[in-house]
Structures are given as structure tokens and as C-alpha cells.
Design an enzyme around this catalytic site. Structure first.
Site, mmCIF file in Angstrom:
data_model
loop_
_atom_site.group_PDB
_atom_site.id
_atom_site.type_symbol
_atom_site.label_atom_id
_atom_site.label_comp_id
_atom_site.label_asym_id
_atom_site.label_seq_id
_atom_site.Cartn_x
_atom_site.Cartn_y
_atom_site.Cartn_z
ATOM 1 N N LYS A 55 21.590 13.969 40.845
ATOM 2 C CA LYS A 55 20.704 12.843 41.517
ATOM 3 C C LYS A 55 20.042 13.708 42.609
ATOM 4 O O LYS A 55 20.196 14.640 42.925
ATOM 5 C CB LYS A 55 21.402 11.656 42.127
ATOM 6 C CG LYS A 55 22.408 12.258 43.110
ATOM 7 C CD LYS A 55 23.451 11.104 43.308
ATOM 8 C CE LYS A 55 24.401 11.398 44.656
ATOM 9 N NZ LYS A 55 25.376 10.575 44.967
ATOM 10 N N TYR A 104 9.981 24.225 73.205
ATOM 11 C CA TYR A 104 9.494 22.954 73.550
ATOM 12 C C TYR A 104 10.820 22.453 74.555
ATOM 13 O O TYR A 104 12.079 22.570 74.200
ATOM 14 C CB TYR A 104 9.475 21.735 72.493
ATOM 15 C CG TYR A 104 8.146 21.839 71.784
ATOM 16 C CD1 TYR A 104 6.982 21.425 72.480
ATOM 17 C CD2 TYR A 104 8.053 21.870 70.382
ATOM 18 C CE1 TYR A 104 5.883 21.862 71.791
ATOM 19 C CE2 TYR A 104 7.133 22.124 69.571
ATOM 20 C CZ TYR A 104 5.909 22.018 70.451
ATOM 21 O OH TYR A 104 4.637 21.969 69.412
HETATM 22 C C1 PLP Z 1 26.672 11.165 44.772
HETATM 23 C C2 PLP Z 1 27.775 10.573 43.874
HETATM 24 C C3 PLP Z 1 28.810 11.339 43.517
HETATM 25 C C4 PLP Z 1 29.065 12.889 43.718
HETATM 26 O O1 PLP Z 1 29.503 13.075 44.975
HETATM 27 P P1 PLP Z 1 30.034 14.468 45.937
HETATM 28 O O2 PLP Z 1 30.544 13.870 46.893
HETATM 29 O O3 PLP Z 1 28.670 15.152 45.908
HETATM 30 O O4 PLP Z 1 30.544 15.116 44.864
HETATM 31 C C5 PLP Z 1 29.699 10.859 42.746
HETATM 32 N N1 PLP Z 1 29.753 9.566 42.141
HETATM 33 C C6 PLP Z 1 28.852 8.801 42.677
HETATM 34 C C7 PLP Z 1 28.922 7.397 42.463
HETATM 35 C C8 PLP Z 1 27.857 8.980 43.661
HETATM 36 O O5 PLP Z 1 26.880 8.357 44.264
#
Ligand code: PLP
Length: 368
Positions: A39, A257
Site C-alpha cells: 500500500k 531559522y
Molecule cells: C499496513 C498493514 C499491514 C502491514 O503492517 P506492517 O506493520 O507494515 O507490517 C498489515 N495489515 C494491515 C491490515 C495493514 O493495514
């Protein structure tokens, strides 16, 4: 001595390391199947490059968040099983069915509408079910799950029943075991589909959490899924930037800054073409470090939009020049260390890696 660089900062993404990380998790979790969570453009690393590398390593199951991400991934991986975590959001049914995506149904209404879609399509449609065991984010509640019966799944093939851990990175936390038990209890009475509970850290909680399918994301990309213990994963991301200019400080003053980093005569400050607009966190100012010639140097002053300054006084005079290379992320703990210094998590560092970097993908095996 560093080779002079010109131009923008360079982001190196090691696809061989991604593949090696997937294989290591697959070996650890076997006989459970290990999927790849890609994702958010594979956590910012580029799903179009990362997903084929995972596929070549043997990964056949993928998770994305949005339906649109699934459609894009389908073009890249025609043979993969692709789960869409958002589920069946209004207006996405056609895209999901048309691209053979598997929605992770999160509530009764989605189940009803997906059943209707199957009836309309005149064929069985695949689905996953998410149960809420404590995250309180997405998924069927215990009462909603208990109300389901065989007729609830007519015309559907339930390929996975899943839930998500709340504190998997804290191995000793009692909530892990509570969620595991709640998940087992909620699966009673549901179709006998494979179960999935573990994210990256969840895999390291052992067999009882690995179940039939694991869903690692961040560990594939080199972050440490076992905080407080040595990182078992191979680093994937290296960020380096050429020094643009070096200031030899001759009088007392400050850097950047807000004048938050005082300087004294004799100090040397080096400027890099990396800023918060590149995803290098502003909160790293005065807190994170970089490496030049293997020597750790502090980020001096605030990170600006396009520039970051380092105090390189600890290196010998003349050692840092325009073109010298500073490593901002690198080594086994580089990603976790930057996240910690900036008060965030590796996930956020990865998913914000900027578009202005010159990206280099390392891996001879995977065709471009
Ligand atoms: C993002 C996600 C993962 C992966 O999680 P990690 O901590 O990056 O391994 C797995 N399951 C779901 C439902 C997620 O949203």
C-alpha cells in the site's frame, strides 16, 4: 574519500534486500504463507519496482489500501492475488470485480453489497473478512460477526479472515494474547477460511500469531520489526546527499531559522540539498545525525524546506568540501534511528520520501 556528487540527493532502494527480507520472513513463518503489503506505493519506495521484485522472490499475495492502488498493481502483476484493505467503498465495486481484486469487507453493509455484485455478475466473487479484535478502526464487531450465517456469504468465496494487531511490536504486551484469543473466538461460526493476524512484528510473536497467512509491510522495507532487539532485516533504503557549501565560522552566531544552533569560531557547517519538502522531517533539526566518511555528525539547526545543515567541526579541516557525500539514511538501523530522532516511526519516514531525489534501484535480477 568520498567521490564528488553533483546534482540532487540520491535515494538508493535495494530491491535485492526487499526480496531477501521477504524470503527471510517466509522461512520464519513457514508453513504459513507470507504476503507483501505494498500500500501507499510500497511505503513510498515505488510499487511498480517493489511488487515485481517480491513476485520474483515467490510472493503471490499482495495487500493495498485503496481500490485504485489495486487497479494499478493488477497491471503490473496479472497473476497475483490482490487484497484491498479499504474494502468495498461506494463506487469501487466495478473496479474491484473487473480487476479481480479481493476486497477486505469490514462491515455488514459491504458484505450485502458484494453479495449483490456477485449475483449481478452471475459468478462467485472473492472476498476477505476483517474482524475487529481491538484496533477499533475497521472490521466486524463480535456481535456483527456472530450474526453471520451461511446465507450471508451466498455467491462469495471467502478466501481469508483477518484481524490486525494493536501492539505487536511490544512482544510482552498482554493485548497480543488477548487479541489472538478474541480472533479465534470470533472465527467460530464463520466459513472455514484461512486466518491472518500478523503484520511484520506479529510474525515475530510466534506460531500462534502466524496462522495461515502473514501480512508484513515495513519489515520488507528494512525497518526493525523487533524494536529494542537487533534488526533482523536487511536495510533497503540509503539516502545520501552531496555537500553544496561549507561555512568556516569565524565569529559567534547561529545556524538556520530561529537561531537554534549556536556557532563558535572554528566550527564548520555543511549544507545539503535536502529539506522537509523532500520528506526529511523538520523535527530532525538539532536531533538527527548524518555520516560523512563514516563519522557521525549532527544536524545543526532547523531543517528548512530545501536545505539541511550539518555541524562537521569534528572532521579534520578540509575533509568536507562541496561534493563530499553525507549519508542521511543508511546502515542496519539508519531508518529506525532517523525516525526515533525525529519523534516519528519508520513508516512515516518511508512514505514521505520525496519526489525530488534521484532514485536508484539496486537489483540486477529484476527486469525494469
Ligand atoms: C499496513 C498493514 C499491514 C502491514 O503492517 P506492517 O506493520 O507494515 O507490517 C498489515 N495489515 C494491515 C491490515 C495493514 O493495514
Amino acid at each position: 574519500m568520498s567521490e564528488p556528487l553533483s546534482g540532487p540527493a540520491r535515494l538508493e532502494i535495494d530491491l535485492a534486500a526487499v526480496a531477501a527480507n521477504w524470503r527471510a520472513l517466509a522461512a520464519l513463518a513457514a508453513p504459513a504463507v507470507v504476503a507483501g503489503v505494498v500500500k501507499a506505493d510500497a511505503y513510498g519506495l515505488g510499487a511498480a519496482r517493489v511488487a515485481p521484485a517480491l513476485w520474483a522472490a515467490g510472493c503471490r499475495d499482495f495487500f493495498v489500501a485503496r481500490a485504485g492502488e489495486g487497479v494499478a498493481l493488477r497491471r503490473i502483476l496479472p497473476g497475483a492475488r490482490i487484497f484491498v484493505l479499504d474494502g468495498l467503498l461506494p463506487g469501487t465495486g466495478e473496479a474491484l470485480a473487473g480487476h479481480r481484486l479481493v476486497p477486505v469487507l469490514n462491515q455488514p453493509d459491504e458484505l450485502v453489497r458484494w453479495r449483490a455484485a456477485a449475483a449481478q455478475a452471475g459468478r462467485r466473487l472473492p472476498a476477505a473478512l476483517q474482524l475487529d479484535t481491538g484496533m477499533c478502526r475497521l472490521g466486524f464487531s463480535a456481535a456483527q460477526a456472530a450474526a453471520l450465517d451461511e446465507s450471508s456469504f451466498e455467491g462469495l468465496a471467502i478466501e481469508l479472515v483477518m484481524s490486525h494487531p494493536v501492539v505487536a511490536e511490544e512482544a510482552g504486551h498482554p493485548l497480543n494474547e488477548r487479541q489472538r484469543q478474541r480472533f479465534a473466538a470470533m472465527r467460530h461460526g464463520l466459513p472455514a477460511a484461512p486466518g491472518s493476524l500478523a503484520n511484520s512484528s506479529g510474525i515475530f510473536l510466534g506460531r500462534g500469531f502466524q496462522l495461515d497467512l502473514c501480512r508484513p509491510g515495513v519489515a520488507l522495507y528494512g525497518a526493525n520489526p523487533t524494536p529494542g532487539r537487533p534488526n533482523p532485516m536487511r536495510p533497503v533504503v540509503r539516502l545520501e546527499a552531496p555537500v553544496m557549501q561549507v561555512h568556516d565560522i569565524v565569529e559567534e552566531g547561529s545556524v538556520g531559522y530561529g537561531a537554534t544552533w549556536p556557532t563558535r569560531p572554528g566550527a564548520r557547517i555543511a549544507t545539503l540539498p535536502v529539506g522537509y519538502a523532500d520528506g526529511y522531517p523538520r523535527s530532525a533539526g538539532n536531533r538527527a545525525t548524518a555520516r560523512i566518511d563514516g563519522i557521525e555528525v549532527p544536524v545543526a539547526g532547523r531543517v528548512s524546506m530545501d536545505l539541511t545543515t550539518l555541524d562537521v567541526s569534528s572532521l579534520p579541516e578540509g575533509a568536507v568540501r562541496p561534493g563530499s557525500v553525507a549519508e542521511l539514511i543508511g546502515g542496519p538501523d539508519g531508518l529506525d534511528r532517523l525516525a526515533e530522532a525525529a519523534g516519528t516511526i519508520p513508516y512515516e519516514i518511508l512514505t514521505r520520501l520525496g519526489a525530488r531525489y534521484e532514485r536508484h534501484y539496486l537489483d540486477a535480477e529484476v527486469p525494469a
